[in-house]
Design an enzyme around this catalytic site. Structure first.
Site, mmCIF file in Angstrom:
data_model
loop_
_atom_site.group_PDB
_atom_site.id
_atom_site.type_symbol
_atom_site.label_atom_id
_atom_site.label_comp_id
_atom_site.label_asym_id
_atom_site.label_seq_id
_atom_site.Cartn_x
_atom_site.Cartn_y
_atom_site.Cartn_z
ATOM 1 N N GLY A 50 0.278 -1.569 -0.206
ATOM 2 C CA GLY A 50 0.245 -0.171 -0.396
ATOM 3 C C GLY A 50 0.826 1.241 0.291
ATOM 4 O O GLY A 50 1.317 1.309 -0.803
ATOM 5 N N LYS A 52 2.341 -10.415 -4.135
ATOM 6 C CA LYS A 52 3.188 -8.958 -3.492
ATOM 7 C C LYS A 52 4.698 -9.388 -3.603
ATOM 8 O O LYS A 52 5.664 -9.107 -4.051
ATOM 9 C CB LYS A 52 2.341 -8.269 -2.241
ATOM 10 N N GLY A 98 -5.787 1.136 1.975
ATOM 11 C CA GLY A 98 -7.008 2.124 2.281
ATOM 12 C C GLY A 98 -6.893 3.149 1.091
ATOM 13 O O GLY A 98 -5.689 3.266 0.972
HETATM 14 N N1 HSE Z 1 -6.251 -6.652 1.066
HETATM 15 C C1 HSE Z 1 -5.342 -6.263 0.932
HETATM 16 C C2 HSE Z 1 -5.108 -6.122 2.673
HETATM 17 C C3 HSE Z 1 -5.452 -4.474 0.808
HETATM 18 O O1 HSE Z 1 -5.434 -6.543 2.977
HETATM 19 O O2 HSE Z 1 -3.687 -6.241 2.480
HETATM 20 C C4 HSE Z 1 -4.455 -4.061 -0.160
HETATM 21 O O3 HSE Z 1 -3.651 -4.637 -1.022
#
Ligand code: HSE
Length: 406
Positions: free
Chosen positions: A129, A201, A298
Site C-alpha cells: 500500500g 505481492k 486503504g
Molecule cells: N486486501 C489487501 C490487504 C488490500 O488486506 O492487505 C491491500 O492490498
C-alpha cells in the site's frame, strides 16, 4: 503542465483524485510542473462530486487524446484493466497502478511493452500500500545486492491474527466477519485468508530484487484459514506471535519464495507489527537490515503511493526510469523441501506414545499453561527439513495442528 487520466473512481481512484486536489501545490512543485487530471473514467455518475466535470465513460476519449501522458489504472482485476493498460502503453502513455493482480499476472509483458514504447509502468502501490518499498529498492538501495525480503504484506490477515492474539479465545471466523464488516477484507476474502494476495505481492518484490520474473503461481502459499484460537494461545504462552510471512530469499540451493503462517519470536523486527499495518524487512549485502513499516491498504495511503508514481512519471516524461525487474525470462524457484526448521505440533493426550515413536520430542508442553486444553498436549520438534517433517506428520497421521517456527 502534464495531463493525466484516472481509470476507475472507486476507493483508490477517488483517493488519487483527492490527494492531487488536496496537495496540489507541493505535488506540482515536486513534479517540476503542474499535474492536471483531464479525465476520470467510470461508468457510474457521481452527482454533486467535483469529479463530475472530468468524468467520462469512454476509454477511447483517453487513449486517443495525445495530451494525456499519464494513465492511472486503479480499476483492479485483470480484464478491462489489462486491455486499457496495454493500449495506454502502446499509445506512448506512462501507466501508474495499484493493481497487484494485474502486475503479478501480466507485469512481465506490460513492462516489455513499456520498454518498447519508451514509457514507464509504475506499480509502487501494488505492494505494501502506502509503504515506499518498490521505489526504495529501485532508487535507494541501489548499492546493495538484496538477498532477502520478508514481509507482512496483507493487512486483513494481520488484523485477524492480531485480534485473535489480543482477544484470547476469539475464533478465526468471528474476526473475519468483523474484518468484513469494517471493510478491510476484500469482496472475496479468500485472496487474503488463503494468502494469494501476499503471494502476488512477494512475487512482484522478488521479481524486482532478483531481476527475472517470479510467477506467483510457483510460490508455495499457505493461508491462515486453519489457525485456531488454541494455536494462538500456544503461541502466546510460548512468547511468540503467529504472523503470515511472505519471504523471498537467495540461498545456496537457489531462490526460495513462500508465504505461510509462522511462529515469530519477540525479538524479530516484524513481531510488533499489528493490526492492518504492513511491514517489509529487507537484507542487503552492504546495508545489512532495514525495515519499512506503514499503512498497507486503504484509500489515501494507497493513493499516496499511486500519486508518488504519477510525480515520478512526470519527472521521467520522455525517459525511462530504472526498474530492477528487467529480464524477460521466468525465474525457476528452488524447492522448499530442504529448509530446516522446528515445528510446534498439537496432539491428543492419548497419542503421546505414538508421537514419541515418530517424532521423539524432548518432552511435552504442560497443558495447564494453555488453560482449558485438557485433552491435548503439544511438543516442539528438533530442527528438521520440511520434507522430513512432512513425512513424519503423515506417518503420525492424527495431529490436531502444526505450526512452523520462523
Ligand atoms: N486486501 C489487501 C490487504 C488490500 O488486506 O492487505 C491491500 O492490498
Amino acid at each position: 503542465m502534464i495531463k493525466a487520466a484516472v481509470l476507475g473512481y472507486g476507493t483508490v481512484g477517488s483517493g488519487v483524485y483527492n490527494v492531487i486536489r488536496e496537495n496540489r501545490e507541493l505535488i506540482n512543485e515536486r513534479a517540476g510542473q503542474e499535474i492536471e487530471i483531464k479525465y476520470v473514467l467510470d461508468l457510474r455518475k457521481f452527482p454533486g462530486d467535483p469529479v463530475e466535470k472530468v468524468l467520462t465513460d469512454s476509454f477511447d476519449d483517453i487513449v486517443n487524446d495525445p495530451e494525456v501522458k499519464i494513465v492511472v489504472e486503479v480499476m483492479g482485476g485483470t480484464g478491462a484493466a489489462y486491455e486499457f493498460t496495454k493500449r495506454s502503453l502502446e499509445a506512448g502513455k506512462n501507466v501508474c497502478t495499484s493493481n497487484k493482480e494485474l502486475v503479478a499476472e501480466h507485469g512481465l509483458e506490460l513492462m516489455s511493452i513499456a520498454r518498447e514504447n519508451e514509457v514507464n509502468y509504475f506499480f509502487e502501490a501494488s505492494c505494501g500500500g502506502g509503504i515506499p518499498i518498490i521505489r526504495a529498492i529501485n532508487d535507494c538501495l541501489t548499492a546493495d545486492a538484496i538477498d532477502q525480503i520478508t514481509g507482512i504484506l496483507n493487512g486483513t490477515t494481520n488484523f485477524i491474527l492480531t485480534e485473535m492474539t489480543q482477544k484470547d479465545g476469539v475464533s478465526f471466523s468471528k474476526v473475519l466477519k468483523q474484518a468484513q464488516e469494517n471493510g478491510f477484507a476484500e469482496r472475496d476474502p479468500s485472496a487474503d485468508i488463503d494468502a494469494y494476495d501476499p503471494a502476488r505481492k512477494i512475487a512482484i518484490l522478488s521479481s524486482i530484487i532478483f531481476g527475472s520474473s517470479v510467477d506467483y503461481k510457483d510460490v508455495y502459499t499457505e493461508g491462515i484459514r486453519k489457525i485456531s484460537a488454541e494455536d494462538i494461545r500456544y503461541a502466546s504462552t510460548l512468547g511468540y506471535a503467529v504472523k503470515l510471512l511472505a519471504e523471498a530469499k537467495k540461498t545456496g540451493d537457489g531462490i526460495r519464495v513462500y508465504v505461510a503462517p509462522f511462529l515469530l519470536a519477540e525479538d524479530h523486527p516484524l513481531y510488533p507489527v499489528n493490526g492492518v499495518m504492513n511491514a517489509v524487512y529487507v537484507h542487503g549485502n552492504m546495508l545489512g537490515d532495514a525495515v519499512f513499516t506503514g499503512a498497507g491498504a486503504g484509500s489515501l495511503p494507497t493513493a499516496s503511493a499511486v500519486v508518488a508514481d504519477v510525480i515520478d512519471a512526470a519527472r521521467h516524461d520522455g525517459k525511462r526510469a530504472y526498474c530492477g525487474w528487467k529480464h524477460d525470462e521466468k525465474l525457476a524457484l528452488a524447492s522448499n523441501d530442504s529448509i530446516k526448521r522446528r515445528f510446534l505440533v498439537r496432539i491428543y493426550t492419548e497419542d503421546q506414545a505414538d508421537a514419541n515413536k515418530v517424532f521423539a520430542p524432548d518432552g511435552f508442553l504442560d497443558t495447564v499453561s494453555v488453560g482449558e486444553l485438557e485433552d491435548e498436549v503439544a511438543f516442539i520438534t528438533g530442527e528438521m527439513t520440511e520434507q522430513e517433517f512432512a513425512a513424519k506428520y503423515k506417518e503420525f497421521g492424527k495431529a490436531i495442528s502444526r505450526l512452523r517456527f520462523y
